[in-house]
Design a protein around this motif. Structure first.
Motif, PDB file in Angstrom:
ATOM      1  N   ARG A 204       0.857  -1.188   0.000  1.00 32.87           N
ATOM      2  CA  ARG A 204       0.000   0.000   0.000  1.00 32.87           C
ATOM      3  C   ARG A 204       0.893   1.238   0.000  1.00 32.87           C
ATOM      4  O   ARG A 204       1.160   1.805   1.057  1.00 32.87           O
ATOM      5  CB  ARG A 204      -0.894   0.008   1.243  1.00 32.87           C
ATOM      6  CG  ARG A 204      -1.941  -1.087   1.202  1.00 32.87           C
ATOM      7  CD  ARG A 204      -2.767  -1.112   2.437  1.00 32.87           C
ATOM      8  NE  ARG A 204      -2.051  -1.751   3.519  1.00 32.87           N
ATOM      9  CZ  ARG A 204      -2.632  -2.239   4.614  1.00 32.87           C
ATOM     10  NH1 ARG A 204      -3.934  -2.128   4.777  1.00 32.87           N
ATOM     11  NH2 ARG A 204      -1.914  -2.797   5.561  1.00 32.87           N
ATOM     12  N   PRO A 205       1.345   1.668  -1.186  1.00 27.88           N
ATOM     13  CA  PRO A 205       2.285   2.795  -1.232  1.00 27.88           C
ATOM     14  C   PRO A 205       1.709   4.039  -0.557  1.00 27.88           C
ATOM     15  O   PRO A 205       0.532   4.342  -0.727  1.00 27.88           O
ATOM     16  CB  PRO A 205       2.488   3.039  -2.734  1.00 27.88           C
ATOM     17  CG  PRO A 205       2.005   1.801  -3.409  1.00 27.88           C
ATOM     18  CD  PRO A 205       0.971   1.191  -2.519  1.00 27.88           C
ATOM     19  N   MET A 206       2.527   4.734   0.216  1.00 29.25           N
ATOM     20  CA  MET A 206       2.209   5.982   0.937  1.00 29.25           C
ATOM     21  C   MET A 206       1.305   5.776   2.158  1.00 29.25           C
ATOM     22  O   MET A 206       1.073   6.715   2.906  1.00 29.25           O
ATOM     23  CB  MET A 206       1.535   7.046   0.026  1.00 29.25           C
ATOM     24  CG  MET A 206       2.273   7.397  -1.228  1.00 29.25           C
ATOM     25  SD  MET A 206       3.945   7.939  -0.907  1.00 29.25           S
ATOM     26  CE  MET A 206       3.779   9.682  -1.101  1.00 29.25           C
ATOM     27  N   TRP A 207       0.827   4.564   2.340  1.00 23.26           N
ATOM     28  CA  TRP A 207      -0.109   4.300   3.442  1.00 23.26           C
ATOM     29  C   TRP A 207       0.525   4.665   4.784  1.00 23.26           C
ATOM     30  O   TRP A 207       1.671   4.300   5.057  1.00 23.26           O
ATOM     31  CB  TRP A 207      -0.492   2.821   3.417  1.00 23.26           C
ATOM     32  CG  TRP A 207      -1.648   2.438   4.275  1.00 23.26           C
ATOM     33  CD1 TRP A 207      -2.942   2.811   4.119  1.00 23.26           C
ATOM     34  CD2 TRP A 207      -1.616   1.565   5.407  1.00 23.26           C
ATOM     35  NE1 TRP A 207      -3.734   2.232   5.074  1.00 23.26           N
ATOM     36  CE2 TRP A 207      -2.939   1.453   5.894  1.00 23.26           C
ATOM     37  CE3 TRP A 207      -0.603   0.859   6.059  1.00 23.26           C
ATOM     38  CZ2 TRP A 207      -3.277   0.678   6.992  1.00 23.26           C
ATOM     39  CZ3 TRP A 207      -0.932   0.084   7.157  1.00 23.26           C
ATOM     40  CH2 TRP A 207      -2.256   0.004   7.614  1.00 23.26           C
ATOM     41  N   ARG A 208      -0.203   5.409   5.590  1.00 23.64           N
ATOM     42  CA  ARG A 208       0.255   5.865   6.919  1.00 23.64           C
ATOM     43  C   ARG A 208       1.440   6.823   6.869  1.00 23.64           C
ATOM     44  O   ARG A 208       2.053   7.095   7.898  1.00 23.64           O
ATOM     45  CB  ARG A 208       0.582   4.665   7.826  1.00 23.64           C
ATOM     46  CG  ARG A 208      -0.618   3.737   8.034  1.00 23.64           C
ATOM     47  CD  ARG A 208      -1.105   3.790   9.456  1.00 23.64           C
ATOM     48  NE  ARG A 208      -2.499   3.372   9.571  1.00 23.64           N
ATOM     49  CZ  ARG A 208      -2.916   2.306  10.261  1.00 23.64           C
ATOM     50  NH1 ARG A 208      -2.056   1.554  10.918  1.00 23.64           N
ATOM     51  NH2 ARG A 208      -4.198   2.034  10.352  1.00 23.64           N
TER      52      ARG A 208
END
Ligand code: KG4
Ligand code: ZN
Length: 345
Positions: A204-208
């Motif tokens: 999940r790129p960029m997640w959080r």
């Protein structure tokens, strides 16, 4: 007030006529909305071929304008303005739409309006729902993925954008890898209904991460590697991958919106653009909006993908503020939404 709108920036030749009651009441009415989808002309190439698109727009546009006028039961003299997508998009197609609108405007002595295609998506919700400015906007289409605040027509601030691919592009690539055809979004959504979204753990790129930027290239690569390992002809595995992919995109979009709510706490989140047609993703956005005391409002599914009504409506919103464009307007292959009114490409 009545405006005709032309959309020719990609592979849909579309013409619509919309009307707004007197005063500033936001909701409008669609008098005609016709579209010729060039899908069958591009399908065998697996994507949109710009030259084929431009030629097809040219062949269809006059007939579609006539059809829209007939559907709406109005003449060109009954219109208050003629709008066309002025960019961003495939330049050959944009030129066809702009030239047609300028010619009609000039011949019938009507104002011409060059509409930013992204603004067409951004304001389309106000055609059908009473949504006041300012609002938060998640714009997710085949070429764009952005979070913005919308303060009024021509007045946008970008909170974040994709650093590589757009969300719709990622849907299209995933569908292509799975042999589901083009465009990919609707095919993936359909397959995902019969799939297990917990089967494949995808990145999940960029997640959080802080901020509101997006990234999809890592997800795209992971999907490609997963597809290569799938047994050929295993439809259940493909459905599971579609569901897992869609859930992952939902996780990322919801996470980015959660950050946007902190940065710009506004009462309404609007989602627009082709990917906003996805019912699962709408559900995810509705949930995250609710958790942050915000309400999700989306245009009807059929107005999420490219159409003429959104261009006519955005033109109308500018026209009633007294803004029009000169007949020497030059089509813009690139035109950022937060560039402001009348700024150069
Ligand atoms: O806004 P749009 O019609 O054209 C652009 O301005 O790009 O968006 C097209 C994109 C395509 O990538 C298509 O696959 C995606 O929207 N799309 C969807 C769905 N319907 C269209 N993506 C996910 N789920 C859908 N139901
Ligand atoms: Zn679009």
């Amino acid at each position: 007030m009545r405006v005709l709108g032309i959309e020719t920036s990609c592979d849909e030749t579309a013409v619509a006529i919309v009307e707004a009651p007197a005063g500033m009441k936001p909701v409008g009415r669609i008098l005609a909305n016709v579209v010729y989808s060039q899908l069958s002309e591009h399908r065998r190439f697996g994507g949109v071929v710009p030259e084929i698109a431009a030629r097809a727009h040219l062949e269809r546009i006059d007939g579609l304008v006539a059809e829209a006028l007939e559907d709406a039961k109005v003449g060109l003299g009954d219109l208050d303005g003629i709008a066309a997508t002025g960019g961003p998009g495939l330049i050959g197609g944009v030129m066809v739409g702009v030239m047609t609108a300028k010619a009609l405007a000039f011949a019938h002595d009507k104002p011409f309006l060059a509409v930013n295609h992204l603004e067409g998506h951004a304001l389309s919700v106000r055609l059908t729902e009473e949504v006041d400015f300012p609002y938060l906007l998640l714009l997710v289409s085949g070429g764009h993925c952005q979070l913005l605040t919308v303060r009024g027509p021509g007045d946008y601030t970008r909170l974040g954008t994709t650093i590589d691919d757009a969300a719709g592009e990622c849907f299209d690539k995933t569908a292509k890898l799975l042999g589901l055809g083009f465009p990919g979004g609707p095919a993936i959504e359909k397959m995902a209904r019969g799939g297990d979204s917990g089967r494949f753990a995808l990145p999940r790129p960029m997640w959080r991460k802080p901020g509101c930027d997006f990234s999809f290239s890592g997800l795209k690569t992971a999907v490609r590697q997963t597809v290569q390992k799938l047994p050929a002809g295993d439809r259940q595995a493909a459905a599971d991958l579609c569901a897992s992919f869609q859930r992952t995109v939902g996780d990322v979009l919801a996470d980015r919106c959660a950050n946007a709510f902190e940065l710009a706490p506004l009462p309404i989140l609007v989602v627009a653009g082709g990917v906003a047609a996805n019912v699962y993703l709408r559900g995810r956005l509705e949930a995250v909006a609710g958790e942050h005391g915000t309400r999700l409002v989306a245009p009807p599914v059929e107005l999420c993908t490219d159409n003429g009504a959104m261009i006519a409506w955005a033109g109308l919103e500018h026209l009633r503020l007294g803004r029009t464009d000169a007949l020497d307007f030059r089509p813009r292959p690139r035109w950022p939404l937060d560039a402001g009114v009348g700024s150069p490409a």
